[in-house]
Design a protein around this motif. Structure first.
Motif, PDB file in Angstrom:
ATOM      1  N   ALA A 178       0.542  -1.189  -0.170  1.00  0.00           N
ATOM      2  CA  ALA A 178      -0.577  -0.244  -0.051  1.00  0.00           C
ATOM      3  C   ALA A 178       0.536   0.997  -0.090  1.00  0.00           C
ATOM      4  CB  ALA A 178      -0.767  -0.147   1.360  1.00  0.00           C
ATOM      5  N   ASN A 179       0.414   1.740  -0.516  1.00  0.00           N
ATOM      6  CA  ASN A 179       1.638   3.216  -1.522  1.00  0.00           C
ATOM      7  C   ASN A 179       0.955   4.479  -1.077  1.00  0.00           C
ATOM      8  OD1 ASN A 179       4.371   4.200  -0.608  1.00  0.00           O
ATOM      9  ND2 ASN A 179       4.570   4.305  -2.872  1.00  0.00           N
ATOM     10  N   PRO A 180       0.362   5.412  -0.660  1.00  0.00           N
ATOM     11  CA  PRO A 180       0.931   5.181   0.569  1.00  0.00           C
ATOM     12  C   PRO A 180       0.039   4.413   1.454  1.00  0.00           C
ATOM     13  CG  PRO A 180       0.165   8.073   0.280  1.00  0.00           C
ATOM     14  CD  PRO A 180      -0.361   6.878  -1.030  1.00  0.00           C
ATOM     15  N   ASN A 181       0.152   3.647   2.835  1.00  0.00           N
ATOM     16  CA  ASN A 181      -0.466   3.207   2.862  1.00  0.00           C
ATOM     17  C   ASN A 181      -1.149   3.818   4.649  1.00  0.00           C
ATOM     18  OD1 ASN A 181      -0.999   0.076   4.191  1.00  0.00           O
ATOM     19  ND2 ASN A 181       0.278   0.843   6.276  1.00  0.00           N
ATOM     20  N   ASN A 182      -2.630   3.289   4.472  1.00  0.00           N
ATOM     21  CA  ASN A 182      -3.266   3.510   5.496  1.00  0.00           C
ATOM     22  C   ASN A 182      -3.554   2.033   6.629  1.00  0.00           C
ATOM     23  OD1 ASN A 182      -5.369   3.908   6.415  1.00  0.00           O
ATOM     24  ND2 ASN A 182      -7.388   2.445   5.138  1.00  0.00           N
ATOM     25  N   PRO A 183      -3.792   2.144   8.118  1.00  0.00           N
ATOM     26  CA  PRO A 183      -3.750   3.801   8.662  1.00  0.00           C
ATOM     27  C   PRO A 183      -2.929   4.337   9.318  1.00  0.00           C
ATOM     28  CG  PRO A 183      -3.507   2.315  10.225  1.00  0.00           C
ATOM     29  CD  PRO A 183      -3.293   1.014   9.050  1.00  0.00           C
ATOM     30  N   THR A 184      -1.344   3.992   8.316  1.00  0.00           N
ATOM     31  CA  THR A 184      -0.041   4.609   9.067  1.00  0.00           C
ATOM     32  C   THR A 184       0.047   5.996   8.139  1.00  0.00           C
ATOM     33  OG1 THR A 184       1.539   3.712   7.790  1.00  0.00           O
ATOM     34  CG2 THR A 184       0.718   2.570  10.096  1.00  0.00           C
ATOM     35  N   GLY A 185      -0.142   5.995   6.684  1.00  0.00           N
ATOM     36  CA  GLY A 185       0.924   7.073   6.034  1.00  0.00           C
ATOM     37  C   GLY A 185       1.398   7.515   5.386  1.00  0.00           C
ATOM     38  N   THR A 186       2.257   6.031   5.891  1.00  0.00           N
ATOM     39  CA  THR A 186       3.517   6.365   5.458  1.00  0.00           C
ATOM     40  C   THR A 186       3.976   5.992   3.924  1.00  0.00           C
ATOM     41  OG1 THR A 186       3.798   3.473   5.905  1.00  0.00           O
ATOM     42  CG2 THR A 186       4.382   4.895   7.280  1.00  0.00           C
ATOM     43  N   LEU A 205       2.415 -12.082  -8.153  1.00  0.00           N
ATOM     44  CA  LEU A 205       2.346 -10.834  -8.453  1.00  0.00           C
ATOM     45  C   LEU A 205       1.954  -9.812  -7.354  1.00  0.00           C
ATOM     46  CD1 LEU A 205      -1.136 -12.545  -9.590  1.00  0.00           C
ATOM     47  CD2 LEU A 205       0.270 -11.022 -11.389  1.00  0.00           C
ATOM     48  N   VAL A 206       2.164  -9.232  -7.581  1.00  0.00           N
ATOM     49  CA  VAL A 206       2.295  -7.559  -6.978  1.00  0.00           C
ATOM     50  C   VAL A 206       1.651  -6.655  -6.621  1.00  0.00           C
ATOM     51  CG1 VAL A 206       3.904  -5.433  -6.220  1.00  0.00           C
ATOM     52  CG2 VAL A 206       5.175  -7.295  -6.917  1.00  0.00           C
ATOM     53  N   VAL A 207       0.628  -6.840  -5.880  1.00  0.00           N
ATOM     54  CA  VAL A 207      -0.673  -5.867  -6.024  1.00  0.00           C
ATOM     55  C   VAL A 207      -0.212  -4.658  -5.035  1.00  0.00           C
ATOM     56  CG1 VAL A 207      -2.863  -5.936  -5.117  1.00  0.00           C
ATOM     57  CG2 VAL A 207      -2.229  -7.226  -6.287  1.00  0.00           C
ATOM     58  N   LEU A 208      -0.060  -3.447  -5.760  1.00  0.00           N
ATOM     59  CA  LEU A 208       0.339  -2.201  -5.760  1.00  0.00           C
ATOM     60  C   LEU A 208      -0.581  -1.247  -5.526  1.00  0.00           C
ATOM     61  CD1 LEU A 208       2.228  -0.169  -4.758  1.00  0.00           C
ATOM     62  CD2 LEU A 208       2.631  -0.222  -6.868  1.00  0.00           C
ATOM     63  N   ASP A 209      -0.893  -0.792  -3.891  1.00  0.00           N
ATOM     64  CA  ASP A 209      -2.343  -0.498  -3.929  1.00  0.00           C
ATOM     65  C   ASP A 209      -2.158   1.565  -3.324  1.00  0.00           C
ATOM     66  OD1 ASP A 209      -4.453   1.021  -2.600  1.00  0.00           O
ATOM     67  OD2 ASP A 209      -4.865  -0.783  -1.215  1.00  0.00           O
ATOM     68  N   GLU A 210      -2.873   1.587  -4.624  1.00  0.00           N
ATOM     69  CA  GLU A 210      -2.597   3.399  -4.425  1.00  0.00           C
ATOM     70  C   GLU A 210      -3.758   3.862  -4.367  1.00  0.00           C
ATOM     71  OE1 GLU A 210       1.371   3.496  -7.184  1.00  0.00           O
ATOM     72  OE2 GLU A 210      -0.221   3.844  -8.023  1.00  0.00           O
ATOM     73  N   ARG A 238      -6.408   1.384  -7.951  1.00  0.00           N
ATOM     74  CA  ARG A 238      -6.406   2.954  -7.943  1.00  0.00           C
ATOM     75  C   ARG A 238      -8.013   3.018  -7.671  1.00  0.00           C
ATOM     76  NH1 ARG A 238      -2.942   6.846 -10.694  1.00  0.00           N
ATOM     77  NH2 ARG A 238      -0.872   6.178 -10.009  1.00  0.00           N
ATOM     78  N   THR A 239      -8.282   4.452  -6.637  1.00  0.00           N
ATOM     79  CA  THR A 239      -9.894   3.891  -6.604  1.00  0.00           C
ATOM     80  C   THR A 239     -10.974   5.646  -7.026  1.00  0.00           C
ATOM     81  OG1 THR A 239     -11.541   3.883  -4.366  1.00  0.00           O
ATOM     82  CG2 THR A 239      -9.281   5.020  -3.934  1.00  0.00           C
ATOM     83  N   PHE A 240     -12.193   5.895  -6.741  1.00  0.00           N
ATOM     84  CA  PHE A 240     -12.579   7.243  -6.911  1.00  0.00           C
ATOM     85  C   PHE A 240     -13.043   7.552  -5.378  1.00  0.00           C
ATOM     86  CE2 PHE A 240     -12.863   6.132 -11.224  1.00  0.00           C
ATOM     87  CZ  PHE A 240     -11.870   7.176 -11.971  1.00  0.00           C
ATOM     88  N   SER A 241     -12.451   6.796  -4.399  1.00  0.00           N
ATOM     89  CA  SER A 241     -13.647   7.181  -2.954  1.00  0.00           C
ATOM     90  C   SER A 241     -12.767   8.001  -2.436  1.00  0.00           C
ATOM     91  CB  SER A 241     -13.490   5.743  -2.488  1.00  0.00           C
ATOM     92  OG  SER A 241     -14.001   3.862  -3.219  1.00  0.00           O
ATOM     93  N   LYS A 242     -10.942   7.851  -2.806  1.00  0.00           N
ATOM     94  CA  LYS A 242     -10.654   9.225  -1.936  1.00  0.00           C
ATOM     95  C   LYS A 242     -10.437  10.451  -2.487  1.00  0.00           C
ATOM     96  CE  LYS A 242     -10.578   5.565   0.452  1.00  0.00           C
ATOM     97  NZ  LYS A 242     -10.677   5.457   1.655  1.00  0.00           N
ATOM     98  N   ALA A 243      -9.551  11.185  -3.205  1.00  0.00           N
ATOM     99  CA  ALA A 243      -9.622  12.178  -3.445  1.00  0.00           C
ATOM    100  C   ALA A 243     -10.529  12.784  -4.910  1.00  0.00           C
ATOM    101  CB  ALA A 243      -7.885  12.699  -4.799  1.00  0.00           C
ATOM    102  N   TYR A 244     -10.873  11.563  -5.179  1.00  0.00           N
ATOM    103  CA  TYR A 244     -12.582  11.757  -6.205  1.00  0.00           C
ATOM    104  C   TYR A 244     -13.687  11.864  -5.464  1.00  0.00           C
ATOM    105  CZ  TYR A 244      -9.106  11.237 -10.064  1.00  0.00           C
ATOM    106  OH  TYR A 244      -8.426  10.836 -11.199  1.00  0.00           O
ATOM    107  N   GLY A 245     -13.902  11.920  -3.868  1.00  0.00           N
ATOM    108  CA  GLY A 245     -15.315  11.916  -3.383  1.00  0.00           C
ATOM    109  C   GLY A 245     -15.816  11.115  -3.536  1.00  0.00           C
TER     110      GLY A 245
END
Ligand SMILES: Cc1ncc(COP(=O)(O)O)c(C=O)c1O
Length: 380
Positions: A178-186, A205-210, A238-245
């Motif tokens: 996870a990059n950035p990671n939740n819940p640490t924000g790292t 397989l690498v799942v890169l969660d952005e 990637r997701t539309f849940s966060k910055a895209y609201g």
């Protein structure tokens, strides 16, 4: 014929029907979502309008006007199934990231992409590697397939990539980052991350969660979509849940090798992304100014929280997302004292962080409400 009984039919059998589920399902601990506003209002007799929810890393602005208009227009036609192939949204994403539409898988939230990766590629007994304090869905999705989760110790609350590389064996099918990671924000810089991906064997397989990528300063946002051409074992999520609201509509996507996408498309539900979500995501993707404004608002809110916490001598983990992990001591107690004041944040004891609370950056007045409530909660 049996003699009539007074007992209702469903009381006749005494065997626990949960025993019918595989052992690996019975061992799952359910995901704990942030407390809904309505629930707190009912419990404490509060007015919903007075409650501040900073518990689920949502964009406090919600979607922009263009997105709201697109949803309203599409709401006039709800009798038809959505486009199960998401043609228009995939075409827009393909153009944005300079990939083919066949390299994109749409999901019911990016959570669905994480699930689909395990559904398509993980068999019972296979290993999935992830970091301690990483997003809770990695162990959940792994366990739901009978996979074996291999949790790697964290380093300064973040992913220890060399240690994660060492944890990968011939039994490892998936590794979650996870990059950035939740819940640490790292956050992991691009060079270190790409070196890690390059070092992972081709049959893992690498799942890169952005999920929080859009909150990074543009120069730090990953070129991970381009990495997919180099690494056929990479799935970028990637997701539309966060910055895209658009958290309520549930829409996310993965970018990957077309053959990986083909496998994931075979196991997904035919209509996993609803019609309103598709039109909303399409409009949100086009409105880049709105995302930039949301990032600027988040940056300002983050600075306010950090400055105030520093002034009060309260510790936190520097964050690259839209949330902050704060060290409060007895987090269960502080969480309750915040609830009493109508402020919902997120306890993270289930992440192995019993002394921390995670707060989402809100609107300016929400951040101030939180800071004032935290002062009261810590004083008592
Ligand atoms: C790191 C991370 N990945 C994925 C998700 C899933 O979000 P969604 O399914 O809404 O895209 C979240 C949500 O909190 C998250 O924090």
């Amino acid at each position: 014929m049996n003699a009539p009984s007074d007992a209702p039919a469903h009381h006749v059998h005494h065997r626990d029907p949960s025993a019918l589920a595989p052992e690996y399902v019975r061992r799952i601990t359910r995901y704990l979502p942030g407390k809904p506003i309505g629930e707190l209002a009912r419990e404490f007799g509060l007015d919903e309008r007075d409650i501040v929810k900073l518990a689920s890393n949502e964009n406090p602005r919600g979607p922009g006007p263009a997105v709201r208009a697109a949803i309203a227009a599409a709401a006039a036609e709800l009798s038809r199934y959505p486009d199960g192939n998401g043609f228009a949204l995939k075409a827009a994403l393909a153009a944005r990231f300079a990939v083919d539409a066949e390299q994109i898988v749409l999901g019911n939230g990016s959570n669905d992409i994480l699930e689909l990766a395990t559904q398509a590629f993980l068999q019972p007994g296979d290993h999935a590697v992830y970091s301690r304090h990483a997003f809770a869905v990695y162990p959940l999705a792994t366990q739901a397939r009978g996979g074996i989760g291999v949790e790697v110790a964290a380093r300064d609350f973040g992913h220890d990539l060399p240690a994660m590389r060492k944890a990968i064996t011939e039994r490892t099918r998936l590794v979650f980052v996870a990059n950035p990671n939740n819940p640490t924000g790292t956050w992991l810089p691009q060079a270190a991350l790409e070196a890690f991906i390059a070092s992972v064997p081709e049959d893992t397989l690498v799942v890169l969660d952005e999920a929080y990528n859009e909150y990074l300063p543009p120069q730090r946002q990953a070129s991970s979509a381009a990495w997919v051409a180099k690494y056929p074992n990479l799935i970028v999520s990637r997701t539309f849940s966060k910055a895209y609201g658009l958290a309520a509509l549930r829409v996310g996507y993965g970018i990957m090798h077309p053959k990986v996408a083909d496998m994931m498309n075979r196991v997904r539900q035919p209509f996993n992304v609803n019609a309103l979500a598709q039109v909303a995501a399409l409009a949100a993707l086009a409105d880049t100014a709105y995302v930039d404004e949301s990032r600027a608002l988040n940056d300002a809110g983050m600075r306010l929280l950090e400055d105030e916490l520093k002034a009060q001598g309260i510790g936190f983990v520097p964050s690259h997302g839209n949330f902050l992990l704060i060290k409060v001591g007895d987090a269960g107690r502080v969480y309750q004292r915040l609830l009493e004041q109508g402020v919902i944040v997120r306890p993270v004891a289930n992440y192995g962080l019993p002394e921390h609370l995670r707060v989402t950056v809100g609107l300016p007045e929400e951040n101030r409400r939180f800071l004032a409530a935290l002062k009261v909660a810590l004083a008592g």
